[in-house]
Scaffold this motif. Structure first.
Motif, mmCIF file in Angstrom:
data_model
loop_
_atom_site.group_PDB
_atom_site.id
_atom_site.type_symbol
_atom_site.label_atom_id
_atom_site.label_comp_id
_atom_site.label_asym_id
_atom_site.label_seq_id
_atom_site.Cartn_x
_atom_site.Cartn_y
_atom_site.Cartn_z
ATOM 1 N N GLN A 1 0.849 -1.191 0.000
ATOM 2 C CA GLN A 1 0.000 0.000 0.000
ATOM 3 C C GLN A 1 0.880 1.234 0.000
ATOM 4 O O GLN A 1 2.051 1.172 0.330
ATOM 5 C CB GLN A 1 -0.950 0.020 1.185
ATOM 6 C CG GLN A 1 -0.295 0.122 2.533
ATOM 7 C CD GLN A 1 -1.320 0.072 3.653
ATOM 8 O OE1 GLN A 1 -2.428 -0.404 3.474
ATOM 9 N NE2 GLN A 1 -0.944 0.570 4.805
ATOM 10 N N GLY A 2 0.301 2.331 -0.387
ATOM 11 C CA GLY A 2 1.033 3.585 -0.440
ATOM 12 C C GLY A 2 1.438 3.941 -1.854
ATOM 13 O O GLY A 2 1.135 3.233 -2.806
ATOM 14 N N LYS A 3 2.155 5.056 -1.967
ATOM 15 C CA LYS A 3 2.533 5.567 -3.281
ATOM 16 C C LYS A 3 3.577 4.679 -3.940
ATOM 17 O O LYS A 3 4.499 4.199 -3.290
ATOM 18 C CB LYS A 3 3.065 6.991 -3.166
ATOM 19 C CG LYS A 3 1.987 7.990 -2.861
ATOM 20 C CD LYS A 3 2.517 9.402 -2.896
ATOM 21 C CE LYS A 3 1.383 10.364 -2.583
ATOM 22 N NZ LYS A 3 1.835 11.742 -2.605
ATOM 23 N N ASN B 1 -1.555 5.050 -5.871
ATOM 24 C CA ASN B 1 -1.663 5.057 -4.424
ATOM 25 C C ASN B 1 -2.877 4.219 -4.047
ATOM 26 O O ASN B 1 -3.928 4.742 -3.707
ATOM 27 C CB ASN B 1 -1.791 6.485 -3.897
ATOM 28 C CG ASN B 1 -1.602 6.551 -2.397
ATOM 29 O OD1 ASN B 1 -1.322 5.546 -1.756
ATOM 30 N ND2 ASN B 1 -1.762 7.734 -1.840
#
Length: 137
Positions: free
Chosen positions: A80-82, A91
């Motif tokens: 998860q995340g950018k 994202n």
């Protein structure tokens, strides 16, 4: 003429890979294609093109080719995340798929040898087992 040469080159390079590819890698890629069809195709689509602004492409993916360990970690533990892939920022969340280490190695080998991706090193079960949940710094 240009199209003919491109087709000719594709056929010759495909034949070369077919004749000289490691049989263990070929088997892993075949198993990986089935795993991809079961677990990955919904988000990353049949040709690995992904979905713009939602799911990054696996086809000709600079992230995949430059972040082998991170790619394996993402399949093994989720991600998860950018994430920047081919210049586009994603994202979103990829949940852990619950795959065994051998299945992860197989699907990685399939992805690394599909849609314009190439790798000169087979992903092994031992390599996948050695990937921890947290990246080493």
């Amino acid at each position: 003429m240009k199209t003919f040469l491109l087709c000719y080159f594709s056929v010759i390079s495909g034949l070369f890979l077919y004749l000289y590819q490691d049989p263990a890698l070929e088997e892993s890629i075949q198993r990986g294609s089935e795993i991809y069809a079961d677990f990955c195709v919904t988000c990353h689509l049949t040709e690995g093109e992904g979905v713009a602004n939602a799911f990054p492409p696996l086809a000709k993916s600079d992230y995949l080719m430059n972040n082998r360990e991170g790619s394996i970690r993402g399949i093994k533990y989720g991600q998860q995340g950018k994430l920047v892939v081919n210049g586009a920022t994603y994202n979103s969340v990829m949940a852990p798929l619950g795959l065994e280490d051998e299945e992860i190695a197989d699907v990685m080998n399939y992805i690394l040898h599909s849609w314009g991706n190439t790798s000169d090193k087979i992903v092994t079960v031992e390599e996948v087992k050695a990937i921890s949940k947290v990246a080493a710094h």
